[in-house]
Design an enzyme around this catalytic site. Structure first.
Site: not given
Ligand code: NAP
Length: 313
Positions: A141, A144-145
């Site tokens: 992701c 997300c990261d």
């Protein structure tokens, strides 16, 4: 005496899955005074969040470890008295007035409504090092990261819309982004492709596959093989973003509710499927943007729709 001794035989709702969507539905169900149960197949609730190294895009939780956030979701639901059962549902039947969920251990739950919140899982590369470095440089992701790879070098694997979007997104954060695609043409949208080619710090490595991910404690490099020339080489990267598709966990309901061609359940923002009393919430639902926050919103919407539809009966 356990909670099940007091349970009505036919519950208001069975929530299947305890990721952000299922847990959010549980919180709203508890506060709405519904009789319900949450059935979760894995050892812990939290869903894909548990496997996320750090979460920095869920409001109120800055720079949070994914596992801890998942635990916090669970604790919140537990504090409200949400009943959890660590069970895998293997069969779901629509009996008309009620639905029946049969679990692997032979137990059967009945409810007038079911919320499907089993989520989706990213397709794995299935290469050496992928599992070992998951959360230590291997991510599924980018939104997300990505922030954890600021000014670093990363590789995005895949050639679809997700890979193209991820690479463009990461190019704004990272120093260098390699896109590794197994063929010599992308399958993503032309507009995304044009945008990607205009990013100076993105380099596409065509006709190539990742064979191995390696490093000491975190990812330090990958082995990439050119499949046309059948030659392998090393590439130094700090992170690998795998974007080769996601798989909705809809096996249980494949002959029950309407899905799109990829297996995502068709339901609007009210989370109502084509079957009365069956709702789909979170990543399992056909939607634009799959995030923790949008999954949690679905859980709330599903319970709200459920209560409204019960009131209308
Ligand atoms: P996808 O379209 O299925 O693309 C997956 C990509 O990964 C393909 O390029 C495929 O290569 C490659 N791939 C698959 N298995 C692989 C393997 N084992 N090793 C190496 N490469 C592999 O998946 P997606 O990009 O996640 O998109 C899924 C759906 O969501 C699509 O319909 C997409 O249009 C949609 N989507 C839309 C948007 C948007 O509209 N903004 C954003 C994201 C996703 P091949 O090309 O050789 O098959």
């Amino acid at each position: 005496m356990g909670w099940r001794d007091n349970m009505k035989e036919i519950l208001d709702v069975i929530i299947i899955g305890a990721g952000p969507a299922g847990l959010s539905a549980a919180v709203y169900a508890a506060r709405g005074g519904l009789d319900f149960v949450v059935l979760e197949q894995t050892y812990a609730s939290g869903g894909q969040v548990l496997n996320t190294s750090e979460v920095d895009n869920y409001l109120g939780f800055h720079n949070m470890n994914g596992f801890e956030l998942g635990m916090k979701f669970h604790e919140h639901a537990q504090a409200l008295g949400c009943p959890f059962e660590n069970k895998k549902v293997i069969l779901l039947k629509d009996m008309g007035d009620f639905k029946e969920a049969e679990c692997e251990d032979g137990s059967v739950y009945k409810a007038r409504n079911v919320i499907l919140a089993m989520g989706a899982s990213p397709v794995r590369l299935n290469v050496e090092g992928e599992e070992a470095f998951r959360g230590k440089g291997v991510s599924y992701c980018a939104t997300c990261d990505g922030n954890f790879f600021r000014q670093k070098t990363v590789a995005v694997v895949g050639g679809g819309d997700t890979a193209l979007e991820d690479a463009i997104y990461l190019s704004r954060i990272c120093q260098k982004v390699y896109v590794i695609h197994r063929r010599d043409a992308f399958r993503g949208a032309k507009s995304l492709e044009d945008k990607l080619f205009s990013c100076e710090n993105i380099e596409v490595i065509w006709d190539s596959v990742v064979e191995e991910i390696h490093g000491e404690n975190t990812v330090e490099g990958i082995t990439v093989r050119n499949v046309k020339m059948d030659m392998a080489g090393e590439l130094k990267v700090d992170g690998v973003f795998v974007a080769i598709g996601t798989k909705p966990l809809t096996e249980l309901v494949k002959n029950l509710v309407e899905m799109d061609e990829y297996g995502y359940i068709i339901a609007g923002e009210n989370c109502m499927t084509n079957v009365s009393g069956i709702f789909a919430a979170g990543d399992i639902r056909k939607k634009e943007f799959r995030q923790i926050i949008t999954a949690a919103a679905d859980g709330a919407n599903a319970i709200n729709s459920l209560i409204s539809s019960e009131n209308d009966k």
